[in-house]
Design a protein around this motif. Structure first.
Motif, mmCIF file in Angstrom:
data_model
loop_
_atom_site.group_PDB
_atom_site.id
_atom_site.type_symbol
_atom_site.label_atom_id
_atom_site.label_comp_id
_atom_site.label_asym_id
_atom_site.label_seq_id
_atom_site.Cartn_x
_atom_site.Cartn_y
_atom_site.Cartn_z
ATOM 1 N N VAL A 144 2.591 -7.152 -2.934
ATOM 2 C CA VAL A 144 2.006 -7.255 -1.598
ATOM 3 C C VAL A 144 2.857 -6.541 -0.563
ATOM 4 N N HIS A 145 4.161 -6.571 -0.733
ATOM 5 C CA HIS A 145 5.012 -5.847 0.224
ATOM 6 C C HIS A 145 4.864 -4.336 0.055
ATOM 7 N N GLN A 146 4.586 -3.901 -1.169
ATOM 8 C CA GLN A 146 4.325 -2.475 -1.372
ATOM 9 C C GLN A 146 3.009 -2.079 -0.697
ATOM 10 N N THR A 147 1.999 -2.976 -0.787
ATOM 11 C CA THR A 147 0.729 -2.709 -0.106
ATOM 12 C C THR A 147 0.936 -2.621 1.403
ATOM 13 N N LYS A 148 1.713 -3.544 1.929
ATOM 14 C CA LYS A 148 1.982 -3.518 3.368
ATOM 15 C C LYS A 148 2.728 -2.247 3.755
ATOM 16 N N MET A 149 3.641 -1.817 2.914
ATOM 17 C CA MET A 149 4.388 -0.588 3.190
ATOM 18 C C MET A 149 3.446 0.622 3.161
ATOM 19 N N ASN B 256 0.648 4.774 6.246
ATOM 20 C CA ASN B 256 -0.576 5.429 6.708
ATOM 21 C C ASN B 256 -0.668 5.401 8.232
ATOM 22 N N ASN B 257 -0.256 4.273 8.826
ATOM 23 C CA ASN B 257 -0.268 4.183 10.290
ATOM 24 C C ASN B 257 0.640 5.232 10.906
ATOM 25 N N ILE B 258 1.852 5.314 10.398
ATOM 26 C CA ILE B 258 2.826 6.247 10.984
ATOM 27 C C ILE B 258 2.406 7.690 10.749
ATOM 28 N N SER B 259 1.828 7.971 9.584
ATOM 29 C CA SER B 259 1.413 9.355 9.314
ATOM 30 C C SER B 259 0.275 9.789 10.239
ATOM 31 N N ASN B 260 -0.478 8.824 10.773
ATOM 32 C CA ASN B 260 -1.587 9.137 11.677
ATOM 33 C C ASN B 260 -1.252 8.858 13.142
ATOM 34 N N VAL B 261 0.040 8.884 13.464
ATOM 35 C CA VAL B 261 0.439 8.562 14.831
ATOM 36 C C VAL B 261 -0.120 9.560 15.847
ATOM 37 N N ASN B 262 -0.453 10.770 15.422
ATOM 38 C CA ASN B 262 -1.008 11.771 16.330
ATOM 39 C C ASN B 262 -2.437 12.162 15.970
ATOM 40 N N THR B 263 -3.107 11.335 15.175
ATOM 41 C CA THR B 263 -4.496 11.592 14.814
ATOM 42 C C THR B 263 -5.414 11.045 15.907
ATOM 43 N N ILE B 264 -6.269 11.918 16.473
ATOM 44 C CA ILE B 264 -7.131 11.467 17.574
ATOM 45 C C ILE B 264 -8.098 10.394 17.083
ATOM 46 N N GLY B 265 -8.239 9.364 17.896
ATOM 47 C CA GLY B 265 -9.193 8.299 17.590
ATOM 48 C C GLY B 265 -8.795 7.389 16.454
ATOM 49 N N PHE B 266 -7.572 7.540 15.915
ATOM 50 C CA PHE B 266 -7.166 6.709 14.770
ATOM 51 C C PHE B 266 -6.881 5.280 15.217
ATOM 52 N N LYS B 267 -7.283 4.321 14.382
ATOM 53 C CA LYS B 267 -7.055 2.905 14.644
ATOM 54 C C LYS B 267 -6.104 2.349 13.582
ATOM 55 N N SER B 268 -4.988 1.797 14.028
ATOM 56 C CA SER B 268 -3.977 1.290 13.101
ATOM 57 C C SER B 268 -4.456 0.025 12.407
ATOM 58 N N SER B 269 -3.844 -0.265 11.278
ATOM 59 C CA SER B 269 -4.191 -1.451 10.491
ATOM 60 C C SER B 269 -2.973 -2.343 10.335
ATOM 61 N N SER B 270 -3.219 -3.602 10.104
ATOM 62 C CA SER B 270 -2.138 -4.558 9.856
ATOM 63 C C SER B 270 -2.496 -5.413 8.655
ATOM 64 N N VAL B 271 -1.458 -5.915 7.954
ATOM 65 C CA VAL B 271 -1.634 -6.662 6.707
ATOM 66 C C VAL B 271 -1.170 -8.097 6.913
ATOM 67 N N THR B 272 -1.925 -9.041 6.385
ATOM 68 C CA THR B 272 -1.496 -10.440 6.356
ATOM 69 C C THR B 272 -1.504 -10.920 4.910
ATOM 70 N N PHE B 273 -0.582 -11.839 4.601
ATOM 71 C CA PHE B 273 -0.445 -12.388 3.244
ATOM 72 C C PHE B 273 -0.957 -13.818 3.204
ATOM 73 N N SER B 274 -1.260 -14.273 2.007
ATOM 74 C CA SER B 274 -1.595 -15.687 1.790
ATOM 75 C C SER B 274 -1.045 -16.118 0.439
ATOM 76 N N ASP B 275 -0.728 -17.402 0.342
ATOM 77 C CA ASP B 275 -0.279 -17.911 -0.950
ATOM 78 C C ASP B 275 -1.474 -18.042 -1.877
ATOM 79 N N VAL B 276 -1.172 -18.162 -3.195
ATOM 80 C CA VAL B 276 -2.243 -18.217 -4.184
ATOM 81 C C VAL B 276 -2.209 -19.556 -4.922
ATOM 82 N N PHE B 277 -2.882 -19.631 -6.014
ATOM 83 C CA PHE B 277 -3.075 -20.885 -6.750
ATOM 84 C C PHE B 277 -1.737 -21.575 -7.048
ATOM 85 N N TYR B 278 -1.770 -22.926 -6.940
ATOM 86 C CA TYR B 278 -0.590 -23.737 -7.214
ATOM 87 C C TYR B 278 -0.771 -24.487 -8.533
ATOM 88 N N GLN B 279 0.305 -24.577 -9.298
ATOM 89 C CA GLN B 279 0.308 -25.420 -10.514
ATOM 90 C C GLN B 279 0.771 -26.823 -10.122
#
Length: 486
Positions: free
Chosen positions: A14-19, A24-47
């Motif tokens: 998940v941290h690799q996905t966020k990276m 992608n956000n930084i590479s498009n810092v000068n792309t006209i009309g570009f909208k940045s994205s953000s990542v959120t995590f969640s925990d998964v199934f518990y034993q």
């Protein structure tokens, strides 16, 4: 122990996905009309090792909480911050447009409508407003019943520079006026003198330019305050009389004959043209003379027309008639004389003719060639022409969505509607609706916040690093376990 290993692996993923998103956000810092994205995590199934129990008064035991071991983390969402407007960049290009508000430009690529915030437009070979990626900008067309408005109907490509839009239609002159001053002591305007000449220019229905040579001079018995107004000739834009046609035979001899126009009316005077076949000279014979009358005491204008009170007024009509009922490109022209005065001016007279009425109506226009295009705040596109005309060519429409973050990015700064974004109705709305507007000569840049991205990069790096330590530490524990056999 194995659970810790797999939890660490999920953390790395998940941290690799966020990276990847940050990159992608930084590479498009000068792309006209570009909208940045953000990542959120969640925990998964518990034993669950032990379930929760409640207090039991019979046995005297208290309640116990459940004992659970988590199995790592997962990506909960990747959210695009569509609602955050990027910075404005001035370009001064009339085809660069920025949306102020929540709307999206509607573009069509491969027959499918997409949506974008990138307003960098251009015109292709067919005159269609388009994006750099080759998508046609969509909007509303001009109302065929009212050329000053557009029809809010199903959007279609805006062919603003189609062949029919490159030219503005001509208009025939329907009004003119003559202004200036006549000095009664001017010898040039005396009876049998050359008279004061004034040239009245006008257009026909096809935009051809003509000039009527008008002479003003005193009448024989009208005293010093009545003047006769005569037309000596009417010439086309090449300076040739409209009453003459030049003929050249096989031997190169030039002869002249009357054209399809041999007569015209000027007020109550009816003119007939006679052509000398050898010289091409035109002689105009009039049944009457238009009289221009002033107040002999004050020099103020009184009337123009004949001596009859019923026909005397501020203006007379010039009507050119085609012989035999043929095609007549001319329209009657109302010529106003009311702004002429008869004051002393050291024996000099000055007259000047202008196309159009005193209110600026009916001047007529030649054929106009497009010289530029402009887009106003409501998205209406206007063509400017060298004949002074301005014509509505279409209107850019925009689309809004209940959940713009639900749009799916498809590349080339375009988004596609999804089930969670809301539907596009195929019509769109006026950019000015809801307080929005368009700004031309400006582009919306990327909304990427570099300080936020660098901060997220640091936390992501540390999170990845910490999860890698889970794996290495679990590996050390496994190594110790295996070494128990030695």
């Amino acid at each position: 122990m194995m659970r810790a290993l797999f939890s660490g692996v999920s953390g790395l993923k998940v941290h690799q996905t966020k990276m990847d998103v940050i990159g992608n956000n930084i590479s498009n810092v000068n792309t006209i009309g570009f909208k940045s994205s953000s990542v959120t995590f969640s925990d998964v199934f518990y034993q669950t090792i032990q379930g929760a129990t409640g207090p039991n008064a019979a046995t005297g035991t208290t309640g116990r909480n459940a004992m659970q071991i988590g199995l790592g983390t997962n990506v909960a969402s990747i959210t695009t911050s569509v609602g955050v407007t990027g910075a404005s960049q001035r370009t001064d290009n009339p085809f660069d447009v920025m949306i102020e508000g929540d709307g999206f430009f509607i573009v069509n690529y491969g027959g499918t409508n997409y949506f974008t915030k990138a307003g960098s437009f251009d015109v292709d070979a067919s005159g269609t407003l388009s994006t750099p990626a080759g998508a046609a900008v969509m909007g509303w067309q001009v109302d065929p019943n009212d050329p000053t408005k557009t029809v809010a109907d199903t959007v279609s490509p805006l062919q603003i520079m189609s062949p029919e839009n490159l030219y503005a239609n001509p208009e025939a002159t329907t009004a003119a006026y003559i202004t200036g001053n006549i000095d009664s002591k001017d010898s040039q305007i005396a009876y049998n003198a050359t008279g004061k000449m004034v040239s009245l220019s006008f257009y026909d229905n096809m935009g051809h330019s003509y000039k009527a040579d008008i002479r003003v001079r005193q009448t024989e018995d009208g005293g010093t305050n009545v003047y006769g107004v005569d037309i000596l000739d009417i010439k086309d834009e090449t300076g040739k009389s409209i009453f003459v046609v030049e003929e050249i035979d096989e031997d190169g001899n030039i002869t002249y004959e009357a054209s399809g126009i041999t007569r015209f009316n000027f007020g109550n005077a009816q003119y007939t043209a006679e052509v000398n076949e050898q010289t091409g000279e035109v002689t105009l014979e009039a049944t009457d003379t238009v009289l221009l009358t002033f107040n002999g005491s004050t020099g103020a204008f009184v009337s123009v027309g004949d001596t009859g009170a019923d026909s005397a007024s501020n203006s007379v009509t010039l009507s050119i008639v085609a012989d035999g009922g043929g095609a007549n490109p001319f329209r009657p022209i109302d010529v106003d004389f009311s702004k002429i005065t008869m004051f002393s001016n050291s024996g000099n007279s000055s007259l000047e003719a202008f196309r159009g009425s005193l209110d600026g109506i009916g001047a007529g226009k030649k054929v106009g060639n497009m010289t530029g295009v402009s887009i106003d705040a409501s998205g209406k596109i206007y063509g400017r022409y060298d004949n002074g005309d301005s014509r509505l060519l279409g209107q850019i429409a925009v689309a809004t969505f209940a959940n713009p973050a639900g749009l799916e990015a498809v590349g080339n700064s375009m988004f596609a509607a999804t089930q969670n974004s809301g539907d596009f109705d195929g019509i769109g709305q006026d950019p000015a609706q809801g307080g929005g507007s368009l700004t031309t000569g400006v582009l919306e840049m990327s909304n990427v916040d570099l300080s936020q991205q660098f901060t997220d990069m640091i936390t992501t790096q540390r999170g990845f690093q910490a999860n890698s330590r889970i794996i290495t530490t679990s590996d050390s524990l496994l190594e110790e376990l295996i070494n128990l056999k030695r």
